[in-house]
Design a protein around this motif. Structure first.
Motif, PDB file in Angstrom:
ATOM      1  N   TYR B 153      97.282  -0.616  34.192  1.00 15.25           N
ATOM      2  CA  TYR B 153      96.477   0.235  33.333  1.00 15.25           C
ATOM      3  C   TYR B 153      96.895   0.101  31.881  1.00 15.25           C
ATOM      4  N   TRP B 154      98.187  -0.058  31.681  1.00 15.32           N
ATOM      5  CA  TRP B 154      98.654  -0.225  30.298  1.00 15.32           C
ATOM      6  C   TRP B 154      98.246  -1.586  29.745  1.00 15.32           C
ATOM      7  N   ARG B 155      98.264  -2.581  30.656  1.00 18.05           N
ATOM      8  CA  ARG B 155      97.799  -3.902  30.212  1.00 18.05           C
ATOM      9  C   ARG B 155      96.332  -3.826  29.782  1.00 18.05           C
ATOM     10  N   ALA B 156      95.528  -3.049  30.570  1.00 18.54           N
ATOM     11  CA  ALA B 156      94.114  -2.907  30.248  1.00 18.54           C
ATOM     12  C   ALA B 156      93.937  -2.318  28.859  1.00 18.54           C
ATOM     13  N   ILE B 157      94.798  -1.335  28.518  1.00 18.43           N
ATOM     14  CA  ILE B 157      94.713  -0.745  27.174  1.00 18.43           C
ATOM     15  C   ILE B 157      95.015  -1.794  26.121  1.00 18.43           C
ATOM     16  N   LYS B 158      96.065  -2.591  26.398  1.00 14.33           N
ATOM     17  CA  LYS B 158      96.458  -3.581  25.402  1.00 14.33           C
ATOM     18  C   LYS B 158      95.353  -4.618  25.172  1.00 14.33           C
ATOM     19  N   ARG B 159      94.624  -4.907  26.277  1.00 10.34           N
ATOM     20  CA  ARG B 159      93.555  -5.916  26.114  1.00 10.34           C
ATOM     21  C   ARG B 159      92.502  -5.462  25.118  1.00 10.34           C
ATOM     22  N   ARG B 160      92.367  -4.153  24.932  1.00  9.86           N
ATOM     23  CA  ARG B 160      91.357  -3.668  23.998  1.00  9.86           C
ATOM     24  C   ARG B 160      91.888  -3.538  22.588  1.00  9.86           C
ATOM     25  N   ALA B 161      93.094  -4.007  22.355  1.00  8.61           N
ATOM     26  CA  ALA B 161      93.688  -3.855  21.030  1.00  8.61           C
ATOM     27  C   ALA B 161      92.952  -4.613  19.926  1.00  8.61           C
ATOM     28  N   PRO B 162      92.561  -5.905  20.116  1.00  7.75           N
ATOM     29  CA  PRO B 162      91.953  -6.638  18.999  1.00  7.75           C
ATOM     30  C   PRO B 162      90.634  -5.987  18.541  1.00  7.75           C
ATOM     31  N   SER B 163      90.365  -6.082  17.242  1.00  6.23           N
ATOM     32  CA  SER B 163      89.139  -5.500  16.696  1.00  6.23           C
ATOM     33  C   SER B 163      87.912  -6.297  17.123  1.00  6.23           C
ATOM     34  N   TYR B 164      88.123  -7.597  17.393  1.00  2.62           N
ATOM     35  CA  TYR B 164      86.988  -8.431  17.769  1.00  2.62           C
ATOM     36  C   TYR B 164      87.249  -9.073  19.118  1.00  2.62           C
ATOM     37  N   TYR B 176      84.715 -12.700  33.450  1.00  2.38           N
ATOM     38  CA  TYR B 176      85.523 -11.683  32.782  1.00  2.38           C
ATOM     39  C   TYR B 176      86.958 -12.158  32.730  1.00  2.38           C
ATOM     40  N   GLU B 177      87.733 -11.429  31.904  1.00  2.00           N
ATOM     41  CA  GLU B 177      89.130 -11.781  31.775  1.00  2.00           C
ATOM     42  C   GLU B 177      89.905 -10.873  32.725  1.00  2.00           C
ATOM     43  N   ASN B 178      90.590 -11.447  33.680  1.00  2.00           N
ATOM     44  CA  ASN B 178      91.261 -10.587  34.662  1.00  2.00           C
ATOM     45  C   ASN B 178      92.622 -10.123  34.150  1.00  2.00           C
ATOM     46  N   GLU B 179      93.338  -9.421  35.002  1.00  2.00           N
ATOM     47  CA  GLU B 179      94.599  -8.812  34.572  1.00  2.00           C
ATOM     48  C   GLU B 179      95.574  -9.823  33.989  1.00  2.00           C
ATOM     49  N   GLU B 180      95.555 -11.049  34.557  1.00  2.00           N
ATOM     50  CA  GLU B 180      96.509 -12.049  34.060  1.00  2.00           C
ATOM     51  C   GLU B 180      96.013 -12.712  32.785  1.00  2.00           C
ATOM     52  N   GLY B 181      94.875 -12.264  32.274  1.00  2.00           N
ATOM     53  CA  GLY B 181      94.354 -12.863  31.053  1.00  2.00           C
ATOM     54  C   GLY B 181      93.610 -14.155  31.294  1.00  2.00           C
ATOM     55  N   LYS B 182      93.289 -14.445  32.561  1.00  2.00           N
ATOM     56  CA  LYS B 182      92.541 -15.669  32.863  1.00  2.00           C
ATOM     57  C   LYS B 182      91.051 -15.348  32.917  1.00  2.00           C
ATOM     58  N   ILE B 183      90.229 -16.349  32.536  1.00  2.00           N
ATOM     59  CA  ILE B 183      88.785 -16.150  32.579  1.00  2.00           C
ATOM     60  C   ILE B 183      88.267 -16.603  33.934  1.00  2.00           C
ATOM     61  N   VAL B 184      87.723 -15.639  34.691  1.00  2.00           N
ATOM     62  CA  VAL B 184      87.230 -15.974  36.034  1.00  2.00           C
ATOM     63  C   VAL B 184      85.831 -15.410  36.222  1.00  2.00           C
ATOM     64  N   GLU B 185      85.176 -15.918  37.281  1.00  2.00           N
ATOM     65  CA  GLU B 185      83.837 -15.438  37.578  1.00  2.00           C
ATOM     66  C   GLU B 185      83.913 -14.107  38.298  1.00  2.00           C
ATOM     67  N   VAL B 186      82.894 -13.271  38.107  1.00  2.00           N
ATOM     68  CA  VAL B 186      82.860 -12.005  38.831  1.00  2.00           C
ATOM     69  C   VAL B 186      82.511 -12.311  40.288  1.00  2.00           C
ATOM     70  N   PRO B 187      82.831 -11.379  41.202  1.00  2.62           N
ATOM     71  CA  PRO B 187      82.507 -11.631  42.612  1.00  2.62           C
ATOM     72  C   PRO B 187      81.029 -11.937  42.802  1.00  2.62           C
ATOM     73  N   GLU B 188      80.747 -12.758  43.792  1.00  9.57           N
ATOM     74  CA  GLU B 188      79.417 -13.314  43.968  1.00  9.57           C
ATOM     75  C   GLU B 188      78.322 -12.250  44.028  1.00  9.57           C
ATOM     76  N   ASP B 189      78.615 -11.120  44.713  1.00  8.61           N
ATOM     77  CA  ASP B 189      77.577 -10.106  44.884  1.00  8.61           C
ATOM     78  C   ASP B 189      77.273  -9.344  43.596  1.00  8.61           C
TER      79      ASP B 189
END
Lengths: 362, 417
Positions: B153-164, B176-189
Motif C-alpha cells: 500500500y505504501w508502494r502504491a502511494i509512492k507510485r503516485r508521487a510524480p506530477s506527470y 498497467y504498472e504492477n507492484e514491481e513497477g513492471k508494465i504488464v497486461e491486465v487480466p484477459e477478462d
C-alpha cells in the motif's frame, strides 16, 4: 493482292449523332494501299467523324466500311490494327517513352527482345534515340508529337490515322514536322489517313486530298488538281486565294462561255459547272493567273484602279477595283520595273479565259 | 575576390538582393496581415486544445498536491520494507489537512484506482485520526487497519508521487504498472480497449474499402456522362451533404431495424421468415452500412476531380494500340486515378477512425468505436485525463496513417480538386 486500289473503302456511309442531323452524308471513298490521303475541311464538316468511324470509336449509322475487303463495323477498335495519332498526342503520362512505345507490342504478347528491337528502330526513325527513359512531360511539344507518331507505327499497322496531329505546334515546328511525317510515310509505305483544317499542310503532304464540307466530299483529287481545277466554288474558296465575279451566262460553247457580270460588263470564262444560257454562276480566278499589261492573246483584258498595295518582300499584293469587284487581289513579283504601282493609279489587267472558271453560284 | 565581383548592383549602386528584399517586404507584410486572423483562429481553436489535451492526459498533480509532505519524506525510502516513522508522520499531517478541508474522499478515489482496498482503509483512518496522540504515528496508523502495515500500500502511494505520469496511456492499451513497477497486461477478462482499438481500425478499413468500391464507378460515370446527366447525378451524390447527419442516421435506423422497412420487404418477398428477421441494426453491420453511406461523398469527390482531368483520348489511344478494354483500364486509366484513390481513402479512413455520432446511434454494443469510449469517459466517469490520453492516441494513429501514406504514395500525389 486484290483490291489494292480499294484498301480502305467507305461505302454509302451516313452518320448522325442525334437522329436529326446527318454529320456525314452518303460518303463513298476509296483509299489505295500505301496512299497518303488527307481529309480537309472546316470544323464541323464531318472529317474527324469519318476518321473516328474508321478507327472504330464511332459506328456508322448506315453503310459499311471495308478494310482490305473485310467489313469492319462490328470489329472493336482494339482488334482493327489501325494506328492512330491524336490531336493532343495522348501519350500515357505515367509511362516512359519506352513504355509508351512498348504498350502496343506488350498487349500483342511480343517477346522482350523483339520489343526492344522494334522500339529502337522506331525511335531512330523519328530521331529520338536515347529518349527511352524520359517521361512525356519532360519532352517538348515536337518531341511528344514524334513519340506519338512512333507509337502509332511501332506495331506495323496496316493503316495509320492522324487527327490534326500538328495543330498544337508553332509554325516553324509544324512545317518541319510536315516534311518529317511525309518522309516517314515515303520510307515505310504505310497507308495514312490524315485529317486537318490547314490547307497548306494538306497540299504539302498528301497524295490525294478529300475536301469535306457539310458532311460531303466536295472534291477528291491530287493537290495540284485541287488547286488548279477546283470543281466548285466552295473548293475554290477554301483552297488558296481566289478572286470571284458573280454573274449570268449569256453565251456558251464547248470550252468557253460569256458571263455578264452584275454591273453589265462581260468576261470570258471556262464553263465548269454551267451548262446553259441564263444560269447564274460565280467565276473564280487565282490571283497569280492575272497579270499586269497583258499580251495580246489573252482574251480577258480590263482596266482596274489600285485601292491598296501591301508589301510582302518577295512579292507585292495589289488590291484592285475592277469590274465592280473591289476585293480583286493581284500578286506582282518584286522587281524594279514596276514603279507605277501606287494607290490611285489605273492599270491594265488580263488573264486567259481558261483560268477563269465558271462554277456553281453557291 | 570572385564573390565580390559577382555581387550584382542596381543602377543606383544598392546590392540587388537588398533592393529586392526591400521591394518585397511590403508585400510580405500585407500577406501576413491577411493570414493573421486565420492564424489566430487556428492557434486558439486548434493548437491550444491539442496542447491542453496533451497536458491533461499526463497531468497527475492532484495526488502530488494532496500529499506534499509524504512524498518529500518518501524520497529516501527504498521501498523494500515499511517506511520509517518520518513518512508516517508526514502522511498523518497531510491527511489531517485533507480531512479538515473535507478533500480526503478524492484521494480515496484516486488511490483506489491505484490499488483496490485503499478506499476503506483511508475512510477508517479519517475517522480514527481524530483521536491520535502526538508521536509514534507509525504504530497508531498501523493499528487502524492491518493493511496499513503492508508494504504494497505504501508502494502504491509512492507510485503516485510524480506530477506527470503515463498510466492513462497504459490503461488505453489495457496495460498497467504492477507492484514491481513492471508494465504488464491486465487480466484477459478485463481487457476492453484493445478490442475497441482493433474494432475501430477494422470498421474504418472496411468502410474505406466499401466506399472505394461504390465510389469508383459512380465517379467514373460522373466524369464521363454528358453535362446534363452528370449534374443530376452530382446532386444525388451531394444530397447527403445537405441533410443533417442525425436525420440520415435516423433514417437508417428506420430502414434497418428488425421491424424496419428492409426487413418487412425481405419478409414480404419471402427471403426470410417472419420470426427470423436478421439483425441489421445495433451491431457492426448497421455501423458499416450507415457510415459507408455517410462517408461516400468524401470518396466520390476526389476521385471525380481526378477522373475529370483524364483525357478520354488516352483510353481511345490505348484501344487503338490494341489494348482490350480491360487492359486499357488497368494499365492506363487506373494508374492515373491513383492520386484520387489515395486522397479519397485517406480522407474516408481518417474521418471513419474518429467517427462518433453514427456508431453511437446505430452501433449498439458491438459496433461502437474508440471515440464513443472517449465520449463516455468525458461525460460519465469524468476521467478527462484518460479521455485526453485516448484522444491523443487516436490523433497519433491518424498521423501514422498519414506518414505511411506519404511514404508509400507521396502526399504530393494527392488531388482533392
Amino acid at each position: 493482292m486484290p483490291n489494292k486500289e480499294q484498301f480502305v473503302r467507305f461505302d454509302k456511309v451516313d452518320k448522325s449523332y442525334d437522329g436529326k442531323v446527318l454529320v456525314v452524308k452518303d460518303l463513298n471513298l476509296d483509299i489505295a494501299e500505301g496512299e497518303f490521303i488527307t481529309m480537309l475541311g472546316p470544323s464541323g464538316s464531318g472529317k474527324t467523324t469519318c476518321l473516328m468511324m474508321l478507327a472504330g470509336f464511332e459506328t456508322p449509322t448506315n453503310g459499311e466500311i471495308y478494310l482490305d475487303s473485310n467489313p469492319i463495323s462490328n470489329i472493336p477498335p482494339h482488334k482493327r490494327g489501325i494506328g492512330m495519332v491524336f490531336q493532343n498526342y495522348a501519350l500515357f503520362p505515367h509511362m516512359t517513352v519506352y513504355e509508351n512505345l512498348a504498350f502496343p507490342l506488350k498487349v500483342r504478347k511480343i517477346s522482350k527482345e523483339e520489343i526492344d528491337k522494334k522500339v529502337d528502330k522506331v525511335l531512330s526513325m523519328v530521331s529520338l534515340s536515347g529518349f527511352e527513359k524520359r517521361m512525356p512531360n519532360q519532352l517538348s511539344g515536337g518531341q511528344q508529337q514524334r513519340v506519338a507518331v512512333a507509337r502509332a507505327l511501332v506495331f506495323d499497322p496496316q493503316v495509320v490515322l492522324m487527327d490534326e496531329p500538328l495543330g498544337a505546334l508553332d509554325k516553324n515546328l509544324r512545317e518541319s514536322m510536315q516534311y518529317e511525317i511525309k518522309h516517314i510515310h515515303e520510307s515505310i509505305g504505310v497507308t495514312v489517313v490524315y485529317v486537318t483544317h490547314d490547307q497548306g499542310e494538306a497540299l504539302t503532304m498528301s497524295n490525294r486530298i478529300a475536301v469535306f464540307n457539310d458532311g460531303k466530299v466536295q472534291q477528291l483529287s491530287s493537290p495540284d488538281k485541287l488547286y488548279e481545277e477546283p470543281v466548285n466554288s466552295f473548293v475554290a474558296e477554301f483552297i488558296g486565294e481566289n478572286n470571284t465575279f458573280s454573274g449570268e451566262v449569256t453565251d456558251i460553247s464547248k470550252n468557253k462561255c460569256k458571263v455578264k457580270l452584275d454591273l453589265g460588263k462581260e468576261i470570258i470564262a471556262n464553263p465548269i459547272k454551267v451548262k446553259s444560257k441564263g444560269e447564274k454562276t460565280i467565276v473564280s480566278l487565282r490571283p497569280e493567273r492575272a497579270i499586269i499589261d497583258p499580251e495580246n492573246q489573252m482574251d480577258n483584258k480590263h482596266k482596274g484602279k489600285i485601292e491598296e498595295v501591301i508589301y510582302h518582300g518577295d512579292h507585292t499584293r495589289v488590291r484592285l477595283d475592277i469590274l465592280g469587284n473591289k476585293e480583286f487581289i493581284l500578286k506582282v513579283p518584286n522587281s524594279s520595273a514596276r514603279m507605277d504601282i501606287k494607290v490611285g493609279n489605273e492599270i491594265n489587267v488580263g488573264w486567259n479565259s481558261h483560268d477563269s472558271r465558271a462554277l456553281d453560284p453557291k | 575576390m570572385s564573390s565580390e565581383s559577382q555581387k550584382i548592383l542596381t543602377t543606383d549602386g544598392i546590392p540587388l538582393e537588398e533592393s529586392l528584399k526591400k521591394t518585397e517586404r511590403k508585400n510580405k507584410i500585407k500577406a501576413f496581415l491577411l493570414v493573421c486572423p486565420l492564424l489566430f483562429f487556428l492557434i486558439i481553436s486548434y493548437v491550444s486544445p491539442i496542447v491542453g489535451m496533451l497536458f491533461t492526459s499526463v497531468d497527475d498533480r492532484m495526488v502530488t498536491n494532496m500529499l506534499p509532505k509524504t512524498f518529500k519524506a518518501m524520497e529516501d525510502w527504498d521501498g523494500k520494507d515499511l517506511p520509517s516513522e518520518k513518512v508516517f508522520e508526514a502522511f498523518y499531517l497531510d491527511y489531517k489537512i485533507l480531512v479538515d478541508e473535507n478533500r480526503h474522499g478524492k484521494l480515496a478515489t484516486q488511490m483506489n484506482y491505484e490499488k483496490n482496498g485503499f478506499k476503506s482503509i483511508l475512510k477508517k483512518l479519517a475517522r480514527k485520526q481524530k483521536k491520535f496522540e502526538e508521536g509514534n504515528y507509525k504504530e497508531q496508523i498501523m493499528k487502524v487497519h492491518k493493511r496499513w502495515g503492508q508494504v504494497d500500500y505504501w508502494r502504491a502511494i509512492k507510485r503516485r508521487a510524480p506530477s506527470y505520469s503515463y498510466i492513462k496511456y497504459l490503461k488505453g492499451v489495457d496495460m498497467y504498472e504492477n507492484e514491481e513497477g513492471k508494465i504488464v497486461e491486465v487480466p484477459e477478462d478485463r481487457r476492453i480497449y484493445k478490442i475497441l482499438w482493433l474494432r475501430t481500425l477494422e470498421i474504418a478499413l472496411v468502410v474505406t474499402i466499401f466506399c472505394f468500391l461504390l465510389a469508383y464507378p459512380i465517379a467514373h460515370l460522373l466524369a464521363t456522362l454528358p453535362m446534363k446527366y452528370s449534374n443530376l447525378l452530382m446532386i444525388c451524390v451531394l444530397l447527403p451533404f445537405w441533410t443533417s447527419l442525425l436525420v440520415r442516421t435516423a433514417s437508417w435506423m428506420i430502414l434497418l431495424q428488425q421491424q424496419g422497412l428492409v426487413n418487412d420487404f425481405l419478409v414480404w418477398i419471402g427471403i426470410v421468415a417472419d420470426d427470423h428477421r436478421p439483425v441489421m441494426m445495433y451491431n457492426k453491420i448497421g455501423t458499416y452500412i450507415a457510415m459507408t453511406q455517410i462517408l461516400l461523398p468524401f470518396m466520390v469527390l476526389p476521385l471525380y476531380s481526378v477522373m475529370k482531368t483524364i483525357s478520354p483520348s488516352l483510353m481511345r489511344a490505348g484501344k487503338s494500340l490494341g489494348g482490350t478494354p480491360f487492359i486499357t483500364f488497368w494499365k492506363i486509366y487506373f494508374p492515373l486515378t491513383i492520386p484520387g484513390i489515395g486522397a479519397g481513402c485517406l480522407l474516408v479512413f481518417i474521418l471513419a477512425i474518429g467517427y462518433y455520432i453514427t456508431p453511437e446511434l446505430v452501433g449498439g454494443a458491438s459496433g461502437t468505436l474508440i471515440s464513443n469510449q472517449i465520449a463516455y469517459h468525458m461525460k460519465h466517469t469524468l476521467d478527462w485525463s484518460f479521455a485526453s490520453a485516448m484522444g491523443l492516441m487516436l490523433l497519433t494513429g491518424v498521423l501514422v496513417v498519414y506518414w505511411v501514406y506519404n511514404k508509400l504514395v507521396g502526399i504530393d500525389n494527392i488531388k482533392l480538386g
